[in-house]
Design an enzyme around this catalytic site. Sequence first.
Site, PDB file in Angstrom:
ATOM      1  N   ALA A 290       0.830  -1.205   0.000  1.00  0.00           N
ATOM      2  CA  ALA A 290       0.000   0.000   0.000  1.00  0.00           C
ATOM      3  C   ALA A 290       0.865   1.255   0.000  1.00  0.00           C
ATOM      4  CB  ALA A 290      -0.917   0.000   1.217  1.00  0.00           C
TER       5      ALA A 290
ATOM      6  N   PRO B 238       4.274   0.168   4.769  1.00  0.00           N
ATOM      7  CA  PRO B 238       4.054   0.933   3.545  1.00  0.00           C
ATOM      8  C   PRO B 238       5.024   0.534   2.439  1.00  0.00           C
ATOM      9  CG  PRO B 238       4.265   2.383   5.470  1.00  0.00           C
ATOM     10  CD  PRO B 238       4.683   1.011   5.894  1.00  0.00           C
ATOM     11  N   CYS B 239       4.643   0.853   1.198  1.00  0.00           N
ATOM     12  CA  CYS B 239       5.481   0.568   0.040  1.00  0.00           C
ATOM     13  C   CYS B 239       6.862   1.187   0.180  1.00  0.00           C
ATOM     14  CB  CYS B 239       4.785   1.097  -1.213  1.00  0.00           C
ATOM     15  SG  CYS B 239       5.795   1.114  -2.703  1.00  0.00           S
ATOM     16  N   PHE B 240       6.943   2.378   0.798  1.00  0.00           N
ATOM     17  CA  PHE B 240       8.206   3.109   0.863  1.00  0.00           C
ATOM     18  C   PHE B 240       9.033   2.772   2.100  1.00  0.00           C
ATOM     19  CE2 PHE B 240       6.132   5.451  -2.438  1.00  0.00           C
ATOM     20  CZ  PHE B 240       7.168   5.928  -3.225  1.00  0.00           C
TER      21      PHE B 240
ATOM     22  N   LYS C  87      14.341   5.008   0.007  1.00  0.00           N
ATOM     23  CA  LYS C  87      13.539   4.802  -1.202  1.00  0.00           C
ATOM     24  C   LYS C  87      12.909   6.109  -1.667  1.00  0.00           C
ATOM     25  CE  LYS C  87       9.968   1.596  -2.900  1.00  0.00           C
ATOM     26  NZ  LYS C  87       9.256   0.346  -2.551  1.00  0.00           N
TER      27      LYS C  87
END
Length: 260
Positions: A78, A137-139, A153
């Site tokens: 996400a 989270p994605c990051f 990232k």
Amino acid sequence: MRWHLLLTPPLDGADNMAIDAALMARARRVGDGVVRVYSWAEPTLSLGRNQYARELYSAERVRARALRVVRRATGGRALLHHREITYSVTAPAHPQESLARSYSAINALLLATLRTLGVDAQLAPRGERLPPPGSAPCFERPAPGELMLAGRKLVGSAQYREQGAMLQHGSILVHDDQAIVAQLAGLEEETVPAAATLFGALGREPGPVEFAEALFAEVRRSWDADAYALPLDPSVDPSLDAARRDARTRFLDDGWTWRR
């Protein structure tokens, strides 16, 4: 291969995902590629295609923050689309070309674009594989080959292939709002490492238009000197418009968004 360029205005989550899906169908039908830059009309949580979300993200917390939710066609974890810039690349997927090769080519294009803007981004080195999509989270951290800045990232990307076509899209953070994703899952904000941002790198906020101009110039330098703008006009390409409308219905469906 012939390439086209597309910059779209801020749209809601369902329409942004629908356009990417329609462009993927167009790549399958026409055989051309499209590089797109876009933004979001309202803060939107996007879920990975196969990510478990029903028992993870609180609908009450989402509503309390006035956020929207959409599930992507691509995988991954996400992320919050808010103060960021999103790109997508759609193209035919040739059987002899590996996912890793096309992923690498797109990231090289993004890397050159970021350096043109003055961002000293780097490719994340090979290392251990990331865990399956969960609450982080994605990051949270870069995967091998993703773009990072000073070890953090900067760009989160995902690719999906189906029936001879591919879609890769991703987010370039202008500011870091990704701790909100962890909060929505009931995690402590302090557990999420800070992500890199364009503002942190440049001390200013580059917008989608500036990024698109740099990216499209790099497409013409590296991929196709004759690349030109693709009109999103139903009278020009009725099949693209029909695919967009059909896909929008799917991305608006709670049965798709909360299917896992």
